[in-house]
Design a protein around this motif. Sequence first.
Motif, mmCIF file in Angstrom:
data_model
loop_
_atom_site.group_PDB
_atom_site.id
_atom_site.type_symbol
_atom_site.label_atom_id
_atom_site.label_comp_id
_atom_site.label_asym_id
_atom_site.label_seq_id
_atom_site.Cartn_x
_atom_site.Cartn_y
_atom_site.Cartn_z
ATOM 1 N N SER A 87 -29.925 18.565 36.888
ATOM 2 C CA SER A 87 -30.872 19.533 37.445
ATOM 3 C C SER A 87 -31.496 20.438 36.387
ATOM 4 O O SER A 87 -32.228 21.371 36.727
ATOM 5 C CB SER A 87 -30.170 20.399 38.492
ATOM 6 O OG SER A 87 -29.043 21.038 37.919
ATOM 7 N N ASN A 90 -34.914 22.549 35.772
ATOM 8 C CA ASN A 90 -35.541 23.092 36.973
ATOM 9 C C ASN A 90 -34.653 24.092 37.702
ATOM 10 O O ASN A 90 -35.122 25.124 38.195
ATOM 11 C CB ASN A 90 -35.918 21.948 37.915
ATOM 12 C CG ASN A 90 -36.972 21.037 37.302
ATOM 13 O OD1 ASN A 90 -37.809 21.505 36.545
ATOM 14 N ND2 ASN A 90 -36.911 19.758 37.634
ATOM 15 N N LYS A 91 -33.333 23.796 37.754
ATOM 16 C CA LYS A 91 -32.463 24.622 38.587
ATOM 17 C C LYS A 91 -31.305 25.221 37.802
ATOM 18 O O LYS A 91 -31.062 26.429 37.866
ATOM 19 C CB LYS A 91 -31.933 23.767 39.743
ATOM 20 C CG LYS A 91 -31.048 24.524 40.708
ATOM 21 C CD LYS A 91 -30.584 23.617 41.858
ATOM 22 C CE LYS A 91 -29.683 24.366 42.816
ATOM 23 N NZ LYS A 91 -29.194 23.494 43.915
ATOM 24 N N ASP A 92 -30.566 24.374 37.042
ATOM 25 C CA ASP A 92 -29.343 24.832 36.371
ATOM 26 C C ASP A 92 -29.532 24.886 34.860
ATOM 27 O O ASP A 92 -30.252 24.072 34.279
ATOM 28 C CB ASP A 92 -28.185 23.894 36.696
ATOM 29 C CG ASP A 92 -27.850 23.893 38.184
ATOM 30 O OD1 ASP A 92 -27.868 24.995 38.759
ATOM 31 O OD2 ASP A 92 -27.592 22.803 38.725
#
Length: 492
Positions: A87, A90-92
């Motif tokens: 991820s 984008n996320k982590d």
Amino acid sequence: MALEAIYGPDLVVFENKGGLRYFQIYIRYDVSDGIEVCAKLSSAIVCAKDDGCSDGTGHDDGSDDFYYKCNFEYLPPLVLTCLLPPSYPNKDPPYFTITVKWMDEPQVSQLCEMLDNIWAELQGQEVVYLWVEWLRDSSRSHLWFDDKITLGPDIIILNRDNRAVSRTNSLESVIPLMMTYSSKKCYQAFLEDLHMCMICLTQSKGSNFIRLSCQHLFCAKCTETLCRMHVKEGTVFQLVCPNTKCNVSIPPCVLKRLLTVEEFERWDRLVLKKALDSMSDVVYCPRCGIGCLEDESNNAQCPKCSFIFCSLCKEPCHPGKQCITPEDKIKRQQASGRMSEKELARELLTIRKMFSDIQLCPKCRMPIIKTEGCNKMSCGNCGQLLCFRCGRAIDGYDHFWKDGCELFELRQYSDVTPFERHMEEVQIGLRPIGSTIRCPKCRQRNFKDNEEYIFCWACRIHYCSLCRMRVDDKYMKSGHYRSSECVGLGNF
């Protein structure tokens, strides 16, 4: 690929771990001007972050601590290990650890917290490059003050950040490892840099240079030539740094590297012999030449042939009797018929030279003979400058201007000792009057039979027996004797 293009050999890419990208980056601090590391040494204390130890040390200002300070040109690198999740970005953020085996855990934890803050500000963007640049350029000012970092004391931290891999060994073992690392990196930089030899004035890499303990640099070729020259000439006490204002000795490890096996063995023998010669209580056996120790009565016994002799006259031990004089030795040999008249004259001249023109070096006590020139002498053994008139050590010509010694002098008749006058009378009595001619350079008497050219035994020059002019082989072969130049007709 972008990180590898930027950081090159400092980036290590491992095989995928569970299908995730996994790599390490070595971050090296630029401390070319040097940095001071202060080690705070004290007993280990258990401290929990939740117990109010704000500085992570568990010590107040009144504790008894010992500080050790040292300077480093190179610090061991910081290692950032990253594992990129699917991820990311984008996320982590990346999973990471910061490994600094010489730094304390609170400091490494601060670095981890700062990386978290950078991700929080730039969430959703690639941050690995920004992390590396911050660690390399800004982490020093974040942790260190006035270019100084303080380590210690040795403590045990509870509730620590697992991402911070810090120092686990005591400072007593970590500091020497840091110094070893810095020394190796300094030496590696020295080998790769260009240096100029102050003897031949050529530039070359450090791998072609010799660095002495005084930190002066000279190329290996010039240093090898210097060492071989002194070993060949026997002036081993002058094997010092070639810098004009330095007299640090060249260490044996350097000599062994530059000299051949035979030359190094000769150096070893000469150093031992000259060291023995400089000792006032060491004399040599007149039979086998072995060094012996003399006692308070000036007697010595050879450990090899067991000969007991007087160290002053080199004759067999004679308790309660005066030493035999050089005159008595010559008379004894003449009476035994083992010495001719000509040999007697030469022996007298040799003894006269020894008595009148020998001075001991004030530094190494080696005998020095003067054949010509001024009274400013240099010892061929240790290089010490001395005044040949008074025997004192000097620095230059100031001694002759301030202390009253003459730089050049002519010996007066009153300066000649009675023994020398006696030898002069004996010498003249061996030949008819007029058979000796004084040297035009040193004024020493030399015998003349039927020679056209006379060789002076004192200053070792040739001169014409007719005009007293100094001549060399070219003039002698061209027939100087009785020529127009010899009789003074050269201008006609």
